[in-house]
Design an enzyme around this catalytic site. Structure first.
Site, PDB file in Angstrom:
ATOM      1  N   GLY A  26       1.266  62.734 141.130  1.00 56.94           N
ATOM      2  CA  GLY A  26       2.562  62.058 141.090  1.00 56.94           C
ATOM      3  C   GLY A  26       3.108  61.765 142.471  1.00 56.94           C
ATOM      4  O   GLY A  26       4.178  62.232 142.831  1.00 56.94           O
ATOM      5  N   GLY A  30       8.522  57.622 147.815  1.00 57.47           N
ATOM      6  CA  GLY A  30       9.905  58.027 147.688  1.00 57.47           C
ATOM      7  C   GLY A  30      10.149  59.221 146.793  1.00 57.47           C
ATOM      8  O   GLY A  30      11.253  59.767 146.782  1.00 57.47           O
ATOM      9  N   GLY A  33       6.443  64.066 145.086  1.00 60.40           N
ATOM     10  CA  GLY A  33       5.032  64.178 145.427  1.00 60.40           C
ATOM     11  C   GLY A  33       4.683  63.502 146.722  1.00 60.40           C
ATOM     12  O   GLY A  33       3.862  64.007 147.506  1.00 60.40           O
ATOM     13  N   SER A 155      11.824  72.639 136.522  1.00 54.25           N
ATOM     14  CA  SER A 155      13.168  72.070 136.641  1.00 54.25           C
ATOM     15  C   SER A 155      14.185  73.055 136.097  1.00 54.25           C
ATOM     16  O   SER A 155      13.869  73.898 135.248  1.00 54.25           O
ATOM     17  CB  SER A 155      13.238  70.758 135.850  1.00 54.25           C
ATOM     18  OG  SER A 155      14.568  70.327 135.660  1.00 54.25           O
ATOM     19  N   TYR A 182      12.414  67.319 127.006  1.00 48.60           N
ATOM     20  CA  TYR A 182      12.130  67.441 128.439  1.00 48.60           C
ATOM     21  C   TYR A 182      12.303  68.890 128.885  1.00 48.60           C
ATOM     22  O   TYR A 182      11.470  69.430 129.635  1.00 48.60           O
ATOM     23  CB  TYR A 182      13.053  66.527 129.248  1.00 48.60           C
ATOM     24  CG  TYR A 182      12.868  66.651 130.741  1.00 48.60           C
ATOM     25  CD1 TYR A 182      11.689  66.232 131.347  1.00 48.60           C
ATOM     26  CD2 TYR A 182      13.873  67.199 131.545  1.00 48.60           C
ATOM     27  CE1 TYR A 182      11.500  66.360 132.724  1.00 48.60           C
ATOM     28  CE2 TYR A 182      13.697  67.322 132.915  1.00 48.60           C
ATOM     29  CZ  TYR A 182      12.513  66.894 133.498  1.00 48.60           C
ATOM     30  OH  TYR A 182      12.331  67.038 134.863  1.00 48.60           O
TER      31      TYR A 182
END
Length: 313
Positions: A26, A30, A33, A155, A182
């Site tokens: 990934g 920007g 990764g 996360s 998620y």
């Protein structure tokens, strides 16, 4: 090296990476990764940029060479949502020799409901099953390095998962809701990390598994998940709003870099040290109680082996 629990780690603490090979998934320009790969390359690592398309990899290669002209970069096309693509990518990576570091950074966030060609929900396929398969296939190369490390990027959303994702992954469990799903994928990252590290220690293999989270970082992830793009119309508005109130993607990558390079034990979790772990210098942090449920860890592992067909050595 920074001792666990201190708040003094900075990029300056990253040791020389010359002679080491790091594979980062990934790596779009920007994003987290990209900045992870950039700092590893800056310190001399051979960095394998893994991403879904050749065009994205070419753009990242150009961006990194703009800052580190002599960076040694290898490009590897891998779509983590496609288990066949993961197998092909791992087969290609076999020619790289020993791998010192695998950073499972790639992911999608809050996407509309869809199923992959393997019959898996898109977020869980990309964020967990693909990385589980990739890690298993690359494990012999990580062992061959004699000091391998696997870092999963989780996360704070893992705290919003009401339960571990232990149902049949090929059958939708109730009504689909993108954000709880998620959260379950990010919980799965931690369940996998802790179970992997325990299994590695029991097998006395020279590899350890750690995890990190970026806090609230200004990447395109939210807009891409919501609208399938980061620019144009309302996608641009959302993307700009996230960036206005968040820390930079470069800062968000620092906990990952700490987990990847600091002298830390396996099963360590790194994140920002500021208020509610939203931003700030990286430090060792704690994940929620559910992530440490060993029964859930083992059950998710069994499900993952069945889904991916990989058997860890």
């Amino acid at each position: 090296m920074t001792a666990p629990g201190t708040d003094t780690w900075t990029l300056a603490d990253i040791p020389d990476q010359a002679g080491r090979t790091a594979l980062v998934t990934g790596t779009s320009v920007g994003g987290l990764g990209h900045h992870t790969a950039l700092e590893l390359a800056r310190r001399g690592a051979r960095v394998v940029l893994a991403g879904r398309t050749q065009a994205k990899l070419d753009a990242t290669e150009q961006a990194i060479h703009g800052e580190v002209p002599h960076a040694e970069l290898v490009k590897l096309v891998v779509d983590l949502a496609d288990l066949g693509s993961v197998r092909r990518g791992a087969a290609e990576a076999a020619g790289l020799g020993p791998i010192d570091l695998l950073v499972n950074n790639a992911g999608v966030m809050g996407t509309p409901y869809s199923r992959t060609g393997d019959g898996l929900e898109l977020q869980m396929a990309t964020n967990h099953f693909g990385p589980f398969l990739l890690t298993g296939l690359l494990l012999p190369q990580l062992v061959a390095s004699r000091d391998g490390r696997v870092v999963a990027v989780s996360s704070q959303f893992h705290r919003y998962a009401r339960s571990a994702p232990l149902g049949d992954p090929r059958v939708q469990q109730g009504r689909y809701s993108r954000w709880p799903t998620y959260g379950q994928t990010k919980l799965a990252n931690l369940l996998f990390t802790y179970e992997l590290d325990r299994r590695l220690r029991r097998a006395e293999l020279p590899v350890k598994a750690l995890a990190a989270h970026p806090g609230f970082a200004g990447t395109h992830l939210a807009a891409n998940g919501q609208y399938g793009r980061s620019a144009g119309g309302v996608a641009s508005i959302l993307d700009a709003a996230v960036r206005a109130v968040s820390q930079s993607a470069a800062a968000g990558a620092e906990p990952t870099l700490m987990a990847a390079t600091a002298d830390l034990p396996g099963a360590t979790y790194c994140g920002p040290g500021g208020l509610q772990e939203m931003s700030g210098p990286p430090r060792v942090v704690a994940s929620n109680r559910l992530s440490h449920d060993e029964v859930a860890q083992r059950r998710l592992w069994e499900i993952s082996e069945d889904v991916t067909g990989v058997a860890y050595p």
